[in-house]
Design a protein around this motif. Structure first.
Motif, short mmCIF file in Angstrom:
data_model
loop_
_atom_site.label_atom_id
_atom_site.label_comp_id
_atom_site.label_asym_id
_atom_site.label_seq_id
_atom_site.Cartn_x
_atom_site.Cartn_y
_atom_site.Cartn_z
N SER A 1 25.24 43.02 35.97
CA SER A 1 26.36 43.00 35.03
C SER A 1 27.56 43.75 35.61
O SER A 1 28.71 43.31 35.47
CB SER A 1 25.96 43.63 33.70
N MET A 2 27.30 44.88 36.26
CA MET A 2 28.39 45.64 36.88
C MET A 2 29.01 44.85 38.03
O MET A 2 30.23 44.88 38.24
CB MET A 2 27.88 46.99 37.39
N LEU A 3 28.19 44.11 38.77
CA LEU A 3 28.70 43.27 39.84
C LEU A 3 29.60 42.18 39.27
O LEU A 3 30.70 41.93 39.80
CB LEU A 3 27.55 42.67 40.64
N ASP A 4 29.18 41.56 38.18
CA ASP A 4 30.01 40.55 37.52
C ASP A 4 31.34 41.14 37.06
O ASP A 4 32.40 40.55 37.24
CB ASP A 4 29.29 39.97 36.30
N ARG A 5 31.28 42.33 36.47
CA ARG A 5 32.50 42.98 35.97
C ARG A 5 33.45 43.32 37.13
O ARG A 5 34.66 43.13 37.01
CB ARG A 5 32.13 44.24 35.19
N ALA A 6 32.90 43.80 38.23
CA ALA A 6 33.74 44.11 39.39
C ALA A 6 34.40 42.84 39.94
O ALA A 6 35.58 42.86 40.31
CB ALA A 6 32.90 44.79 40.48
N HIS A 7 33.66 41.74 39.98
CA HIS A 7 34.23 40.48 40.46
C HIS A 7 35.31 39.96 39.51
O HIS A 7 36.34 39.45 39.97
CB HIS A 7 33.13 39.42 40.63
N ALA A 8 35.11 40.10 38.21
CA ALA A 8 36.12 39.67 37.23
C ALA A 8 37.39 40.52 37.38
O ALA A 8 38.51 39.99 37.32
CB ALA A 8 35.57 39.77 35.82
N ALA A 9 37.21 41.81 37.58
CA ALA A 9 38.37 42.68 37.77
C ALA A 9 39.10 42.32 39.05
O ALA A 9 40.34 42.27 39.09
CB ALA A 9 37.92 44.15 37.81
N ARG A 10 38.36 42.02 40.11
CA ARG A 10 38.98 41.62 41.38
C ARG A 10 39.78 40.33 41.21
O ARG A 10 40.87 40.18 41.75
CB ARG A 10 37.89 41.46 42.44
N ALA A 11 39.25 39.40 40.43
CA ALA A 11 39.97 38.14 40.18
C ALA A 11 41.28 38.41 39.45
O ALA A 11 42.31 37.81 39.75
CB ALA A 11 39.09 37.18 39.38
N ASP A 12 41.25 39.33 38.48
CA ASP A 12 42.47 39.68 37.76
C ASP A 12 43.47 40.34 38.68
O ASP A 12 44.67 40.05 38.63
CB ASP A 12 42.15 40.60 36.58
N ILE A 13 43.01 41.21 39.55
CA ILE A 13 43.89 41.89 40.51
C ILE A 13 44.49 40.86 41.46
O ILE A 13 45.69 40.92 41.75
CB ILE A 13 43.12 42.98 41.28
N SER A 14 43.69 39.92 41.90
CA SER A 14 44.20 38.86 42.79
C SER A 14 45.25 38.01 42.09
O SER A 14 46.21 37.56 42.70
CB SER A 14 43.06 37.97 43.28
N ASN B 1 47.65 48.15 37.62
CA ASN B 1 46.82 47.19 36.89
C ASN B 1 45.54 47.90 36.43
O ASN B 1 44.82 48.46 37.25
CB ASN B 1 46.50 46.01 37.81
N PRO B 2 45.23 47.89 35.13
CA PRO B 2 44.02 48.55 34.63
C PRO B 2 42.73 47.99 35.27
O PRO B 2 41.71 48.67 35.31
CB PRO B 2 44.03 48.26 33.13
N SER B 3 42.82 46.78 35.80
CA SER B 3 41.63 46.19 36.45
C SER B 3 41.24 46.94 37.72
O SER B 3 40.10 46.84 38.16
CB SER B 3 41.88 44.72 36.76
N LEU B 4 42.17 47.69 38.31
CA LEU B 4 41.83 48.50 39.49
C LEU B 4 40.79 49.54 39.13
O LEU B 4 39.81 49.73 39.86
CB LEU B 4 43.08 49.16 40.08
N ALA B 5 40.99 50.22 38.00
CA ALA B 5 40.01 51.23 37.56
C ALA B 5 38.69 50.57 37.18
O ALA B 5 37.62 51.09 37.49
CB ALA B 5 40.57 52.04 36.39
N THR B 6 38.78 49.42 36.51
CA THR B 6 37.57 48.70 36.12
C THR B 6 36.77 48.30 37.34
O THR B 6 35.54 48.48 37.39
CB THR B 6 37.92 47.46 35.28
N GLU B 7 37.46 47.77 38.35
CA GLU B 7 36.76 47.36 39.57
C GLU B 7 36.11 48.55 40.26
O GLU B 7 34.93 48.50 40.65
CB GLU B 7 37.73 46.68 40.54
N ARG B 8 36.85 49.64 40.38
CA ARG B 8 36.34 50.85 41.04
C ARG B 8 35.12 51.40 40.30
O ARG B 8 34.08 51.68 40.91
CB ARG B 8 37.46 51.87 41.12
N GLN B 9 35.21 51.52 38.99
CA GLN B 9 34.10 52.07 38.20
C GLN B 9 32.88 51.15 38.21
O GLN B 9 31.74 51.62 38.32
CB GLN B 9 34.55 52.32 36.77
N SER B 10 33.12 49.85 38.11
CA SER B 10 32.01 48.89 38.11
C SER B 10 31.31 48.87 39.46
O SER B 10 30.07 48.82 39.52
CB SER B 10 32.52 47.50 37.76
#
Length: 99
Positions: free
Chosen positions: A44-57, A73-82
């Motif tokens: 689940s964390m891997l999925d969340r990190a990939h979703a955040a990376r897609a948003d950042i892209s 972008n708040p997705s940077l923190a989400t990606e890092r934490q995930s």
């Protein structure tokens, strides 16, 4: 204790999580429900990190806030934490760092 029959892939997982689930269970056999729960959380964390990376892209590292001012972008923190939680869960299960 004998190895349990591998569980089927949880429906809640996305494509990256499902691929990691399959890869891990092809290479390792788990003996406890706890290991499966940790693996599902890691996926689940891997999925969340990939979703955040897609948003950042898509939106970039800077995104406008509600006033139109560019902020990180708040997705940077989400990606890092995930990604960090994924790494910790993999270590907890006893897996080496993923490729």
């Amino acid at each position: 204790m004998p190895a349990k029959k591998p569980r089927s892939t949880p429906r809640s997982l996305g494509k990256p999580g499902k691929a990691f689930w399959k890869k891990v269970l092809d290479e390792f056999s788990f003996t406890s429900d706890h290991q499966y729960q940790l693996l599902e959380s890691a996926c689940s964390m891997l999925d969340r990190a990939h979703a955040a990376r897609a948003d950042i892209s898509s939106r970039g590292t800077l995104a406008p806030d509600r006033f139109g001012i560019l902020r990180e972008n708040p997705s940077l923190a989400t990606e890092r934490q995930s990604a960090n939680t994924f790494r910790l869960l993999c270590r907890e299960i006893g897996l080496s760092e993923p490729d």
